[in-house]
Design a protein around this motif. Structure first.
Motif, PDB file in Angstrom:
ATOM      1  N   ASP A 113      11.764  36.026  76.502  1.00  0.00           N
ATOM      2  CA  ASP A 113      12.847  35.691  75.588  1.00  0.00           C
ATOM      3  C   ASP A 113      13.801  34.724  76.288  1.00  0.00           C
ATOM      4  OD1 ASP A 113      14.099  35.913  73.127  1.00  0.00           O
ATOM      5  OD2 ASP A 113      13.962  38.098  73.128  1.00  0.00           O
TER       6      ASP A 113
ATOM      7  N   ASN B 124      14.560  43.008  65.237  1.00  0.00           N
ATOM      8  CA  ASN B 124      14.837  41.615  65.626  1.00  0.00           C
ATOM      9  C   ASN B 124      14.348  40.518  64.697  1.00  0.00           C
ATOM     10  OD1 ASN B 124      16.334  41.655  68.135  1.00  0.00           O
ATOM     11  ND2 ASN B 124      14.571  42.725  68.979  1.00  0.00           N
TER      12      ASN B 124
ATOM     13  N   MET C 167      20.865  31.603  66.331  1.00  0.00           N
ATOM     14  CA  MET C 167      19.879  32.641  66.033  1.00  0.00           C
ATOM     15  C   MET C 167      19.705  33.642  67.169  1.00  0.00           C
ATOM     16  SD  MET C 167      18.495  29.588  66.918  1.00  0.00           S
ATOM     17  CE  MET C 167      17.340  28.863  68.056  1.00  0.00           C
ATOM     18  N   ARG C 168      20.364  33.374  68.285  1.00  0.00           N
ATOM     19  CA  ARG C 168      20.227  34.314  69.410  1.00  0.00           C
ATOM     20  C   ARG C 168      21.396  35.275  69.511  1.00  0.00           C
ATOM     21  NH1 ARG C 168      18.338  29.097  72.760  1.00  0.00           N
ATOM     22  NH2 ARG C 168      16.317  28.943  71.752  1.00  0.00           N
TER      23      ARG C 168
ATOM     24  N   ARG D  71      14.754  41.184  73.140  1.00  0.00           N
ATOM     25  CA  ARG D  71      13.550  41.914  73.528  1.00  0.00           C
ATOM     26  C   ARG D  71      13.659  42.274  75.001  1.00  0.00           C
ATOM     27  NH1 ARG D  71       9.110  38.045  70.590  1.00  0.00           N
ATOM     28  NH2 ARG D  71      10.044  36.546  72.024  1.00  0.00           N
TER      29      ARG D  71
ATOM     30  N   TRP E  35      16.297  32.801  60.311  1.00  0.00           N
ATOM     31  CA  TRP E  35      17.703  32.469  60.579  1.00  0.00           C
ATOM     32  C   TRP E  35      17.974  31.084  60.010  1.00  0.00           C
ATOM     33  CZ3 TRP E  35      21.677  29.774  62.705  1.00  0.00           C
ATOM     34  CH2 TRP E  35      22.858  30.491  62.998  1.00  0.00           C
TER      35      TRP E  35
ATOM     36  N   HIS F 130      16.218  27.978  61.757  1.00  0.00           N
ATOM     37  CA  HIS F 130      16.441  27.544  63.136  1.00  0.00           C
ATOM     38  C   HIS F 130      15.498  28.207  64.143  1.00  0.00           C
ATOM     39  CE1 HIS F 130      20.425  25.250  63.202  1.00  0.00           C
ATOM     40  NE2 HIS F 130      19.986  25.263  61.963  1.00  0.00           N
ATOM     41  N   ASN F 131      14.703  29.153  63.664  1.00  0.00           N
ATOM     42  CA  ASN F 131      13.853  29.862  64.634  1.00  0.00           C
ATOM     43  C   ASN F 131      12.384  29.901  64.204  1.00  0.00           C
ATOM     44  OD1 ASN F 131      14.542  31.523  62.461  1.00  0.00           O
ATOM     45  ND2 ASN F 131      14.480  33.406  63.670  1.00  0.00           N
TER      46      ASN F 131
ATOM     47  N   ASP G 267      11.879  32.338  69.236  1.00  0.00           N
ATOM     48  CA  ASP G 267      13.120  32.832  68.638  1.00  0.00           C
ATOM     49  C   ASP G 267      12.896  33.654  67.372  1.00  0.00           C
ATOM     50  OD1 ASP G 267      15.309  32.081  70.311  1.00  0.00           O
ATOM     51  OD2 ASP G 267      14.835  29.998  69.864  1.00  0.00           O
TER      52      ASP G 267
END
Lengths: 758, 298
Positions: free
Chosen positions: B191, A664, B261-262, B187, A668, A676-677, A682
């Protein structure tokens, strides 16, 4: 498990309670953020909102007018460095770049790059003053893509960079470029090697920039005294390195700077470089008062030293009997704003686990508009392990060979020459693979529809470097141990245990303290998995000196010559079988000559290298692409485990970071170069819900260069996890993941788009 | 952070008066889990913070004949620990149980989650599915707005500067009904939803036919969404894979996710489909009496 007859130790191999444990668990341990000094000011920084821009103008007047603001600095206050290259512990550093990274001079090269700093009566005033500093920028096109940055028409970040050729790389041109370094290592005949191969596998890999993710943000408090003596309190992996960097950046003699180490809330390589210290010192010089600066989490992400993103093409060839015959690698790393990625180490590590007769490795260090990268736990090795170990798995699949059998057949051993030249002394690569092959985990069949198992190995050099300790015998029979190695992984205890073992006393009878740079001999950084090895040797040497001095003192007592007194298992034994314990003699020292103080140093020894092999089981939700780690076993050569719990802790911690990198973690970025994170919400490091108990197998192949056989254990455990997990995903779903992180959306896209005839 | 005033009224009228007097420069603080961070980063710079945790009306948690009343400042731990909520408004318990960790749940409120109006707020799709109604008080009196219509954009909602969200009211639950909320996160805990789906389903007495359904979606548009047609297309249908597939397609039609980013836009569309089906399956099982314990993150 032991691979040889193991000497019987009294202290080594036991698990005493760590000496700093009570302070840590009760919250009394002092960290950099805890520092409060009389008349102390608080600093804050102005940082670039752009990834690439010229600084046209900085107007600090509105900030300076604010009540409570005591000083403002810009690059005009930071000394000019000129063209200087200085050796700073972990390699030569271009001082102009280091200074510009601390405070941008003409250009900003990444979002978050510092352009000014303020000291004020409180942090809110300092932050408000920063908001009132006007900076006019002329934005430039951001260079974010590694391959585009290498092209001839890419915008140039640093006008002073020309490609430096290393190894057998052709010499570079005098053109301005973003390619700071070009490595080439060769061994054997690569063409013939591939011509001899029956099976060749080749793939391209990409990995994202990732951060160490230590919990404690960077901090520095500095006081520039009227006599030009500077004291710094900070969290650092190396007080002497921080001292030298600070002194060089301020153009002051090293002796004018004293660095006081505070406890460290994690470093992993990221707390070697200085960021805030010179700013705090310059603000203190202007105000005559101590200045403290703390980073926010966002500042840590945007403007410290993550490990690079990479682009790699790796090719392996093997005979049909499973013998590796050739390997070729092309590796490009994001250096970030300034040169200095671990590309050299990556080129040395890429085939380091194997006895490869023919190899060619080419590497590039490439500047991009991202933070200047820095060391992260086995720097460069995790990237290349992802590539090589994936291809090894593919070879095993095509050869229909068990992955442990293939690795044992081709493992590097004593006498193997790496592609970049060095020949291995006694190492434990084979033993770690055998340990996995023989483990309960590997012998247990994995069932389940979307479950898979993966194996991967990894290598890290480990270094020696210099350490100093001193040790004073107290009249109650205890020993005060003074050292310069800042303690990240429990090294106070692992060093104290080696001193205790050598003296034949209990670990609890040694009281280790980590002190400032004025109070102990020169000691290199806590990095390179070196402290238990090298500072351990210094402690052993100090203990040997204490043994000799104790024999002399006993000789005075027994009215004989020192050579007639023996030191045996914590006892002094005289010529007429007189016998005193260490403690009994210590109680009499007041009447027996000089104080008993042992000094010990190290520096000439180098380590033999660390290897590990991992096995992981995963289960994947095929509709969501989400990977769960079901079971994980790590086998690693620790040489001799001084404190097995801390060895296991390092192994488990490395695996957890490797799992985060695999699944993960990533910077980003948008097209303007904004991350952005930059928060732990994030930027997803694993939580305790994301990792199972990591089972550990400590393999002990003693390193002959250390009296007790120690090998460093801190770094190599991070190397295999991404490849091991990628191999497990292949086993589960039949897809080869070649991009990190293997986030759910990437796994799902690969699974839905899988080529069934692949 | 800027200097600001702090008040902690104990009566609703007092809080409303302070809000009215501040001309939009005040921010109400419930748990503060969003507001404090937003003040720290400078996104909000209120001159007055009105702590509403001491206002009795905003801390109710009552299940009566007219349904469930959840005060806007009632913390998550009370909601997910409440027997009635667990039994009858399970989707809300599911959501409150996965918002943050223990510390966050001890402070954070669903009212705050709603007023923060983030597209990914976990409690909102659950409250949409349970047909929650926002009770809003202002100087001019009280008005009611369905949860599904409360958010108007990222960080934006129907509240005027002088209005306060007092409570969220949920209608009584019919027999043979079940609900569920779940989200996709990379995760397993701690989150933000890549996609979040809440659903409520009511079955006929035989447990074979869907008589009512309501679906809320999170993180797939500028606001949490009511997937109205997806719910309606289930009514009167027998429980089957084909029935659920219709709802999945209808839900996908109204979403407009972004790449960030997600997750990617494409991934979010796909996951919306997967989760709508899984959440409906769980809600249906619960409607038949099976409690369906769900492991967070899985």
């Amino acid at each position: 498990m032991s691979t040889a007859e193991k000497p019987s130790y009294k202290v080594i191999g036991t698990r005493p309670i760590r000496h700093d444990g009570v302070d840590k668990v009760t919250g009394r341990a002092l960290y950099g953020a805890d520092i409060k000094l009389s008349r102390m000011l608080y600093g804050a920084t102005v940082r670039s909102p752009h990834a690439h821009a010229k600084i046209v103008r900085i107007d600090t007047s509105q900030a300076e007018l604010m009540p409570g603001v005591r000083a403002v600095i810009t690059s005009e206050d930071v000394p000019e460095q000129g063209d200087r290259v200085v050796e700073l512990g972990e390699g030569a550093v271009n001082m102009r770049h280091l200074a510009a990274n601390v405070m941008a001079r003409e250009k900003v090269l990444y979002k978050g790059h510092v352009v000014a700093a303020v000291a004020a009566d409180d942090v809110h005033t300092a932050e408000e003053a920063c908001a009132r500093i006007e900076v006019e920028y002329e934005t430039l096109p951001p260079v974010l893509d590694l391959l585009k940055a290498m092209s001839a028409d890419a915008p140039i970040l640093n006008d002073d960079i020309r490609t430096e050729s290393i190894g057998s790389a052709p010499s570079g041109s005098d053109q301005q470029t973003n390619v700071a370094k070009h490595f080439m290592f060769e061994k054997g005949d690569i063409k013939q090697g591939f011509a001899d191969a029956d099976i060749i596998v080749e793939r391209t890999f990409d990995t994202a920039m990732v951060h160490q993710g230590y919990i404690e943000p960077h901090n520095a408090t500095a006081h520039w005294n009227a006599d030009d003596k500077i004291t710094v309190w900070m969290s650092t992996q190396g007080t002497f390195s921080a001292r030298q960097q600070t002194a060089e950046l301020l153009l002051m003699p090293v002796s004018s700077v004293k660095v006081v180490p505070m406890e460290i809330g994690g470093g992993f390589g990221g707390k070697i470089s200085v960021y805030l210290t010179p700013l705090a010192a310059l603000l203190s010089k202007k105000t005559g008062r101590p200045v403290k600066i703390l980073m926010s989490r966002t500042e840590v992400f945007e403007a410290t030293g993550p490990t690079p993103g990479s682009h790699m093409r790796v090719k392996l060839g093997a005979k049909s009997d499973g013998t590796l015959v050739a390997g070729e690698a092309w590796i490009a790393f994001e250096a970030g704003a300034y040169t200095g990625s671990p590309i050299g180490a990556a080129c040395m590590c890429v085939f380091a686990c194997y006895d490869l007769p023919n190899g060619q490795v080419e590497g590039f260090d490439v500047c991009v508009n991202k933070p200047r990268t820095n060391a992260y736990r086995a720097p460069g090795s995790t990237h290349v392990a992802m590539a090589t170990e994936t291809l090894v798995d593919e070879l095993c699949e095509k050869l229909k060979m068990d992955p442990t059998e293939f690795r044992i057949k081709n493992a590097a051993g004593e006498g193997t020459r790496r592609v970049d030249g060095p020949v291995y002394p006694r190492i434990g690569m084979v033993e770690t693979v055998e340990a996995i092959r023989d483990s309960e985990h590997y012998k247990t069949t994995l069932d389940g529809k979307f479950c898979g198992r993966g194996v991967a190995s990894g290598f890290w050099f480990n270094v020696g470097l210099k350490s100093s300790v001193s040790a004073t015998v107290n009249s109650d029979g205890t020993v005060a141990l003074v050292e310069g190695s800042t303690d990240i992984g429990g090294t106070r205890t692992s060093i104290a245990m080696q001193l205790a073992e050598t003296l034949g006393i209990a670990a609890e009878d040694v009281n280790p303290v980590v002190v400032d740079t004025d109070s102990i001999g020169y000691t290199d950084i806590t990095g390179g998995s070196r402290v238990t090895f090298s500072t351990g040797i210094a402690a052993i040497n100090a203990a040997i000196s204490i043994q000799e001095q104790m024999c002399q003192r006993a000789a005075i007592l027994w009215e004989t010559d020192a050579e007639n007194v023996r030191y045996e298992e914590g006892h002094l034994v005289g010529p007429s079988d007189q016998r005193l314990s260490f403690r009994e003699l210590a109680e009499k020292l007041r009447e027996l000559g000089d104080a008993v103080v042992g000094y010990g140093t190290s520096g000439s020894e180098t380590q033999g290298g660390a290897f590990g092999t991992h096995c992981v089981d995963v289960e994947i939700d095929p509709e969501l692409g989400k990977v769960q780690i079901l079971r994980y076993t790590i086998a690693q050569d620790a040489g001799t485990a001084i404190h097995p719990s801390y060895v296991e802790g390092q192994m488990q911690g490395g695996v957890v970071q490797g799992i985060g990198w695999a699944l993960n973690e990533e910077y980003w970025y948008d097209e303007q170069g904004e991350m952005h994170n930059p928060t732990f919400l994030d930027y997803r490091i694993p939580t305790c819900y994301d990792v199972p108990m990591i089972d550990t197998i400590i393999v002990e192949v003693p390193d002959p260069q250390h009296p007790y056989g120690v090998r460093g254990v801190g770094e190599v455990p991070i190397c295999p996890p991404p490849a091991a997990i990628a191999n497990a995903i292949y086993d589960a779903l039949g897809i080869r993941m070649t991009e990190l992180p293997m986030a759910p959306h990437r796994v799902l896209a690969a699974y839905l788009g899988r080529n069934t005839d692949d | 952070m800027h200097a600001f005033d702090y008040k902690s009224p104990e009566v609703l009228a007092e809080a409303l008066q302070q809000l009215a007097d501040s001309d939009g420069s005040a921010k109400p603080l419930a748990g503060g889990t969003d507001l404090i961070d937003q003040m720290r980063t400078g996104r909000h710079q209120p001159t007055l913070v009105i702590d509403i945790k001491k206002v009795a009306e905003l801390n109710v948690l009552e299940c009566a004949g007219d349904g469930l009343h959840v005060g806007a400042a009632t913390p998550c731990y009370r909601i997910c620990g409440d027997d009635n909520v667990q039994q009858d408004y399970t989707a809300l318990a599911d959501a409150c149980n996965i918002i943050g960790g223990v510390q966050i749940q001890s402070r954070a409120s669903v009212g705050g989650n709603l007023c923060n109006s983030g597209p990914a707020g976990d409690s909102i799709p659950a409250m949409i599915a349970l047909r929650g109604i926002c009770v809003i008080a202002g100087s001019a009196g009280t008005r009611e707005v369905p949860v599904a219509e409360f958010c108007t954009g990222p960080g934006q909602n129907v509240l005027a500067d002088n209005e306060l969200l007092v409570e969220i009211r949920f209608p009584p639950r019919p027999t043979a009904s079940g609900s569920h909320y779940r989200r996709m996160i990379p995760r397993n805990e701690m989150d933000i939803a890549v996609v979040g789906v809440g659903a409520s389903v009511t079955l006929n007495e035989a447990g074979t036919t869907i008589t009512d359904a309501c679906i809320g979606l999170g993180a797939v548009g500028p606001t949490p969404l009511l997937a109205a047609r997806a719910g309606e297309c289930l009514v009167g249908q027998t429980v089957s894979d084909a029935t659920l597939a219709n709802a999945v397609e209808a839900a996908k039609e109204i979403i407009s996710p972004i790449t960030d980013m997600r997750g990617t836009q494409e991934y979010r569309v796909h996951v919306t489909g997967v989760l709508v089906r899984r959440v409906l399956e769980t809600a249906i099982s619960r409607a038949t009496g099976d409690p369906c314990v769900v492991r967070p993150g899985h």
